[in-house]
Design an enzyme around this catalytic site. Structure first.
Site, PDB file in Angstrom:
ATOM      1  CB  THR A 177      -0.964  -0.012   1.209  1.00 52.71           C
ATOM      2  OG1 THR A 177      -1.547   1.264   1.328  1.00 52.71           O
ATOM      3  CG2 THR A 177      -0.295  -0.387   2.507  1.00 52.71           C
ATOM      4  CD  GLU A 320      -3.219  -0.736   5.042  1.00 46.53           C
ATOM      5  OE1 GLU A 320      -4.069  -0.688   4.134  1.00 46.53           O
ATOM      6  OE2 GLU A 320      -2.377   0.149   5.227  1.00 46.53           O
ATOM      7  CE  LYS A 430      -9.571  20.309  15.928  1.00 52.76           C
ATOM      8  NZ  LYS A 430      -8.864  19.552  16.923  1.00 52.76           N
ATOM      9  CD1 TRP A 435     -13.647  17.075  14.481  1.00 50.55           C
ATOM     10  CD2 TRP A 435     -11.815  17.392  13.251  1.00 50.55           C
ATOM     11  NE1 TRP A 435     -12.562  16.792  15.270  1.00 50.55           N
ATOM     12  CE2 TRP A 435     -11.419  16.975  14.542  1.00 50.55           C
ATOM     13  CE3 TRP A 435     -10.814  17.649  12.307  1.00 50.55           C
ATOM     14  CZ2 TRP A 435     -10.083  16.813  14.910  1.00 50.55           C
ATOM     15  CZ3 TRP A 435      -9.489  17.494  12.667  1.00 50.55           C
ATOM     16  CH2 TRP A 435      -9.137  17.079  13.958  1.00 50.55           C
TER      17      TRP A 435
END
Ligand code: AMP
Length: 534
Positions: A177, A320, A430, A435
């Protein structure tokens, strides 16, 4: 005391044995890069895999050795999946779109001894050969003048071979990856993890294959084990249609001609298919199921597929996680939902398939597990038997003490188990301590009729810390103004989320797997300043 059931080691060779025995005549069709087509079947795939395993042993390969493939989707690549694993080896599917230094790193890091490649990637081989000292043999999937061709190489064997037996936790495949920082990391899939993942992929809430399924996977075989489709497909004995070229015209023709029922790919390939159909003035192919994953599926894409009568499955996962984590499809209350509600549901990333568990934790305090309330967003973590524990050759585990792997994604969990991905940890913006989801802004922006692609990143702001800036690639010939995009977004996101600036660009950088590369976008606009920041 143990129970008394039979020993049956979970090795992926069982998968191809089963397919050859129970669905031996089910076809595997390939449209090759030169335009030719071939047909084999599961019995043929197994026969060639046995010969390949023999041929690898003849080259001196031992169990645990690695064989790299640099190839598109086709039947010979499929043979390699089982041939390499069958002699106890580990197939390293290399993404040919990686940059030179990444190609150099991963083949050396994996210690690949053999490289098998498509003729179209000969320039990569010529470029890299001197930089891959471990590679002893090069074999070409196609025939050519100065190459060892795959067919000749395995054709010299008689196939009288017994699969290597071993532990079910032995590795059978490795995928790297590229990540956002540092060197690529290798994830070694085991025979057992691969089997479990494929079996879970068969459930109706996931791929739902039957013997009647005809699947054309557009997702490349080098991208996260092609989402496990070759294994799940073999288990169900489905017909596969492979295209070694990613041309929408070819994909479309093959879908119609071969009666394809299922397809799977990242949003960009679906988009390219839509554009092809629009340009030709034709309908989408009559698929039953379209699986979209790898990046968020935009609302307009889901709507269009669903309006064509195609069931849309929006899946989330990562290299993963083998890669399937969640898949979204019809839920128990599906029939009661309006079309808009269904689209909104599918826009989320679906529910975990049996075998994996999800949780979200506070972005500032990973020890604080968040409620599944459909509104609190946090860092997404996952655990299960097909989730990475430790990257290849790493010195430490990649999981918490209680086994959770931090995905680097940010999401919201709903009470019915649905995952709603909102961003990557590194990309979330942010602003004034709150957020903002860059992905949500992008997804909303691509619904604007003049927008072909959009990417949003946070830019430094003296008062708010960061503010969103939207980079937009307009559709060819479309009139597009910043104000019209802001106005379009204004009823789709909170007011304070609206981008401080919209910048028009000719292109947006992508990673080797076709995702927007925010890292490269940030580097390209490193000197960018918001007007207030001057
Ligand atoms: P890769 O390992 O290259 O497959 O990348 C995995 C990452 O792709 C995930 O961690 C997500 O950030 C992203 N991704 C995968 N599927 C989706 C999806 N359905 N929606 C949004 N992002 C996704």
């Amino acid at each position: 005391m143990l129970g008394a059931m039979q020993d049956w080691t979970m090795r992926v060779t069982h998968v191809v044995d089963h397919a050859a025995r129970e669905a031996g005549s089910r076809e595997i069709v390939t449209h090759w890069a030169d335009g030719s087509e071939t047909r084999t079947n599961w019995a043929g795939i197994r026969r060639d895999a046995l010969k390949m395993a023999q041929a690898l042993e003849r080259l001196g390969l031992k169990p645990g050795d690695k064989v790299a493939s640099i190839a598109m989707n086709h039947s010979r690549h499929l043979v390699s999946w089982f041939g390499v694993a069958g002699m106890g080896g580990v197939l390293h599917t290399v993404n040919p779109r990686l940059f030179e230094d990444q190609l150099e790193y991963i083949v050396n890091h994996a210690e690949d001894r053999v490289v098998i490649y498509d003729a179209m990637f000969q320039p990569i081989i010529d470029l890299m050969k001197d930089r891959w000292p471990n590679v002893e043999h090069y074999i070409c999937f196609d025939s050519g003048e100065h190459v060892t061709s795959f067919e000749d190489w395995i054709g010299a064997e008689d196939g009288d071979y017994r699969w290597v037996e071993g532990d079910e936790r032995d590795p059978c495949m490795i995928c790297y990856t590229s990540g956002t920082t540092g060197n690529p990391k290798g994830v070694q899939y085991e025979h057992r993890s691969t089997m479990l993942h494929a079996m879970a992929g068969l459930q109706p809430a996931a791929f739902a294959f039957s013997a009647a399924s005809v699947m054309l996977p557009v997702v490349p075989m080098f991208h996260a084990a092609s989402w496990g489709l070759p294994y799940a497909g073999a288990m169900a004995g489905i017909k596969f249609v492979f295209c070694a070229v990613n041309d929408p015209a070819v994909l479309h023709e093959m879908m119609i001609k071969e009666g394809v029922t299922d397809s799977a790919g990242v949003p960009t390939v679906w988009l390219a298919h839509f554009q092809y159909c629009d340009a030709e003035g034709i309908d989408l192919p009559p698929l039953k199921v379209a699986t979209i994953g790898g990046s968020a599926a935009p609302k307009s894409m889901i709507e269009r597929l669903m309006k064509s009568g195609i069931r849309v499955q929006h899946a989330w996962g990562m290299t993963e996680t083998s890669p399937i984590g969640t898949v979204g499809g019809p839920t128990h209350d599906w029939e009661q939902m309006s079309f808009e509600e269904k689209v909104a549901k599918i826009q989320m990333q679906g529910r975990p398939i049996f075998g994996v568990e999800l949780r979200t934790v506070d972005l500032d305090d990973f020890t604080k597990v968040l409620p599944r309330d459909g509104k609190t967003s946090g860092a997404l973590q996952i655990r299960g038997p097909w989730v990475v524990k430790r990257y290849f050759k790493a010195e430490e585990d990649a999981v918490t003490e209680d086994g959770w792997f931090d995905t680097g994604d940010v999401g919201i969990l709903h009470s019915d188990g649905t995952l709603q991905l909102t961003d990557r940890t590194k990309d979330v913006i942010k602003s004034g301590g709150e957020w903002i989801s860059s992905v949500e802004l992008e997804n909303a922006a691509v619904g604007h009729p003049a927008v072909a692609e959009a990417a949003c990143i946070g830019m430094a702001h003296p008062k708010w810390d960061e503010r969103p800036v939207l980079f937009v690639v307009p559709k060819p010939g479309a009139e597009c103004e910043a104000q019209s995009i802001i106005a379009f977004l204004s009823d789709k996101v909170a007011k304070w989320w609206l981008p401080d600036a919209v910048e028009f660009v000719d292109d947006i950088p992508h990673t080797a797997t076709g995702k927007i590369s925010k890292k490269d976008l940030r580097a390209r606009f490193a000197d960018y300043r918001l007007p207030e920041a001057e």
